[in-house]
Design an enzyme around this catalytic site. Structure first.
Site, PDB file in Angstrom:
ATOM      1  N   PHE A  10      54.293  66.212  42.054  1.00  0.00           N
ATOM      2  CA  PHE A  10      52.961  65.650  42.297  1.00  0.00           C
ATOM      3  C   PHE A  10      53.020  64.467  43.260  1.00  0.00           C
ATOM      4  O   PHE A  10      52.182  64.351  44.159  1.00  0.00           O
ATOM      5  CB  PHE A  10      52.313  65.223  40.979  1.00  0.00           C
ATOM      6  CG  PHE A  10      50.823  65.017  41.104  1.00  0.00           C
ATOM      7  CD1 PHE A  10      49.964  66.098  41.144  1.00  0.00           C
ATOM      8  CD2 PHE A  10      50.282  63.746  41.200  1.00  0.00           C
ATOM      9  CE1 PHE A  10      48.589  65.930  41.280  1.00  0.00           C
ATOM     10  CE2 PHE A  10      48.912  63.560  41.339  1.00  0.00           C
ATOM     11  CZ  PHE A  10      48.062  64.659  41.370  1.00  0.00           C
ATOM     12  N   LYS A  95      49.764  62.171  32.723  1.00  0.00           N
ATOM     13  CA  LYS A  95      48.782  62.723  31.791  1.00  0.00           C
ATOM     14  C   LYS A  95      49.450  62.869  30.430  1.00  0.00           C
ATOM     15  O   LYS A  95      50.032  63.916  30.119  1.00  0.00           O
ATOM     16  CB  LYS A  95      48.265  64.071  32.288  1.00  0.00           C
ATOM     17  CG  LYS A  95      47.537  64.008  33.628  1.00  0.00           C
ATOM     18  CD  LYS A  95      47.146  65.399  34.107  1.00  0.00           C
ATOM     19  CE  LYS A  95      46.423  65.349  35.445  1.00  0.00           C
ATOM     20  NZ  LYS A  95      46.049  66.696  35.939  1.00  0.00           N
ATOM     21  N   GLY A 123      42.719  65.061  36.930  1.00  0.00           N
ATOM     22  CA  GLY A 123      41.776  66.154  37.137  1.00  0.00           C
ATOM     23  C   GLY A 123      42.491  67.464  37.389  1.00  0.00           C
ATOM     24  O   GLY A 123      43.725  67.537  37.401  1.00  0.00           O
ATOM     25  N   SER A 125      44.362  70.041  39.032  1.00  0.00           N
ATOM     26  CA  SER A 125      45.127  70.087  40.281  1.00  0.00           C
ATOM     27  C   SER A 125      46.547  70.554  40.014  1.00  0.00           C
ATOM     28  O   SER A 125      47.178  70.125  39.058  1.00  0.00           O
ATOM     29  CB  SER A 125      45.174  68.699  40.935  1.00  0.00           C
ATOM     30  OG  SER A 125      45.719  67.740  40.036  1.00  0.00           O
ATOM     31  N   LYS A 177      44.179  67.625  27.186  1.00  0.00           N
ATOM     32  CA  LYS A 177      44.041  69.015  27.655  1.00  0.00           C
ATOM     33  C   LYS A 177      45.404  69.701  27.695  1.00  0.00           C
ATOM     34  O   LYS A 177      45.497  70.928  27.554  1.00  0.00           O
ATOM     35  CB  LYS A 177      43.345  69.056  29.013  1.00  0.00           C
ATOM     36  CG  LYS A 177      44.063  68.335  30.150  1.00  0.00           C
ATOM     37  CD  LYS A 177      45.080  69.195  30.863  1.00  0.00           C
ATOM     38  CE  LYS A 177      45.853  68.394  31.877  1.00  0.00           C
ATOM     39  NZ  LYS A 177      46.925  69.194  32.532  1.00  0.00           N
ATOM     40  N   SER A 240      50.723  76.431  35.306  1.00  0.00           N
ATOM     41  CA  SER A 240      50.709  75.298  34.376  1.00  0.00           C
ATOM     42  C   SER A 240      51.987  75.297  33.541  1.00  0.00           C
ATOM     43  O   SER A 240      52.291  76.255  32.827  1.00  0.00           O
ATOM     44  CB  SER A 240      49.483  75.390  33.453  1.00  0.00           C
ATOM     45  OG  SER A 240      49.646  74.545  32.331  1.00  0.00           O
ATOM     46  N   ASN A 242      52.549  73.450  30.934  1.00  0.00           N
ATOM     47  CA  ASN A 242      52.186  73.427  29.519  1.00  0.00           C
ATOM     48  C   ASN A 242      51.819  74.827  29.023  1.00  0.00           C
ATOM     49  O   ASN A 242      52.215  75.229  27.921  1.00  0.00           O
ATOM     50  CB  ASN A 242      51.025  72.453  29.295  1.00  0.00           C
ATOM     51  CG  ASN A 242      51.449  71.017  29.507  1.00  0.00           C
ATOM     52  OD1 ASN A 242      52.043  70.395  28.639  1.00  0.00           O
ATOM     53  ND2 ASN A 242      51.154  70.474  30.681  1.00  0.00           N
ATOM     54  N   GLU A 262      54.432  67.662  29.429  1.00  0.00           N
ATOM     55  CA  GLU A 262      53.803  66.467  28.877  1.00  0.00           C
ATOM     56  C   GLU A 262      53.134  66.729  27.524  1.00  0.00           C
ATOM     57  O   GLU A 262      53.125  65.876  26.642  1.00  0.00           O
ATOM     58  CB  GLU A 262      52.766  65.908  29.860  1.00  0.00           C
ATOM     59  CG  GLU A 262      53.311  65.500  31.224  1.00  0.00           C
ATOM     60  CD  GLU A 262      54.024  64.161  31.200  1.00  0.00           C
ATOM     61  OE1 GLU A 262      54.628  63.803  30.170  1.00  0.00           O
ATOM     62  OE2 GLU A 262      53.978  63.472  32.231  1.00  0.00           O
TER      63      GLU A 262
END
Length: 312
Positions: A10, A95, A123, A125, A177, A240, A242, A262
């Site tokens: 990131f 996050k 957000g 991304s 989230k 993702s 996660n 995370e």
């Protein structure tokens, strides 16, 4: 001049995106001479991005500084280097919730950098999308009043930044989230189907709002990019981490331990926090139990489905 601390996917993606409009310095412990990042295959770091392994060089005369560090690494980094960061804009991108202290990133930053102005950039991304110039919208949240200049500094023609004064809500949306995205991955990995995933996302979002508003967030913030928007993205895409981690749990497969997830640590922190506040968070509790190996998928789903019937 913008300094970015953390040359993972990131942080590097932001450097690539912003170097066309800003002077960008990127700091990392293991920068590659070939200006490539393994997590971003096919994306090169332009020569316009100044790479450095010197934290002093990365922070000198740089304002703002973007902290692109994993949530569970943030506290240790700040304890060691907070004195180099204080007194300017610090923009967090982590996050998560610190597992040991239960604190948010902004609280950790404030403890080590008491005179800094703090914001969070969050957000829906994926780093690869940002690095490749794909249209992306993010939330920039802060309790500070002069956010417009920072908003402009971090925006590009394809990276649209919305500002918010609900720092608490934006942080919690981004952290919570990830927990729900793991649950969604478990449902698909276990072969429970898209209907089960949709139910987990919906009820998981209810849990997100329940906890966040109790902690002072505004419900409309959770319904925005930093909450619902990010939840949709991370619960429905194989990009993702996660979701992939949850998928592996559901399928009974081993997940690569070198990949930062995370939501696994955040689920444990959230479960403890919710219990202290007497807030019902059955999905977060289930993810925490699965991540720690305290329960199996079949047992967990049975417990969720056998909860008392009630109004929505």
């Amino acid at each position: 001049m913008i300094g970015i601390i953390g040359a993972g996917a990131f942080g590097t993606a932001l450097a690539v995106a912003l170097c066309g409009t800003q002077q960008v310095t990127l700091w990392g412990r293991r920068l590659r001479k070939e200006r490539q990042v393994p997590q971003l295959p096919g994306v090169g770091i332009p020569d316009a991005v100044q790479l450095t392994g010197s934290l002093a060089a990365a922070t000198a005369n740089r304002d703002p500084l973007v902290l692109a560090l994993p949530a569970q690494a943030l506290r240790g980094f700040l304890s060691a280097h907070g004195h180099l960061l204080d007194g300017r804009w610090l923009v967090n991108t982590a996050k998560g919730i610190d597992l040991e202290t239960g604190e948010s990133p902004s609280t950790l930053i404030r403890s080590s950098c008491p005179t800094a102005r703090i914001a969070t950039l969050t957000g829906p991304s994926f780093a690869a999308d940002i690095a490749r110039g794909m249209p992306t919208a993010l939330t920039l949240a802060s309790d500070e009043s002069d956010l417009e200049t920072l908003q402009r500094d971090l925006s590009t023609p394809v990276l649209r930044i919305y500002r918010s004064d609900d720092l608490r809500g934006a942080e919690l949306g981004g952290a919570l989230k990830n927990v729900v995205a793991i649950a969604a991955g478990v449902a698909i990995g276990a072969g429970l189907g898209d209907s089960a995933r949709a139910a987990l996302i919906t009820r998981g979002f209810a849990e997100m709002v329940r906890l966040a508003t109790t902690l002072g967030a505004r419900p409309e913030t959770l319904a925005g990019l930093s909450g619902l928007g990010d939840l949709v993205l991370t619960s429905t895409s194989d990009l993702s981490r996660n979701f992939r981690y949850g998928h592996a749990l559901g399928a009974g497969q081993t997940f690569d331990s070198s990949i930062t997830v995370e939501g696994a640590a955040t689920a444990q922190a959230v479960s403890v926090l919710a219990q202290r506040r007497d807030i019902a968070m059955p999905i977060a509790d289930a993810v925490a139990a699965l991540a720690q190996g305290h329960a199996g998928v079949a047992e967990t789903m049975e417990n969720l489905m056998s909860r008392p019937l009630k109004e929505e």
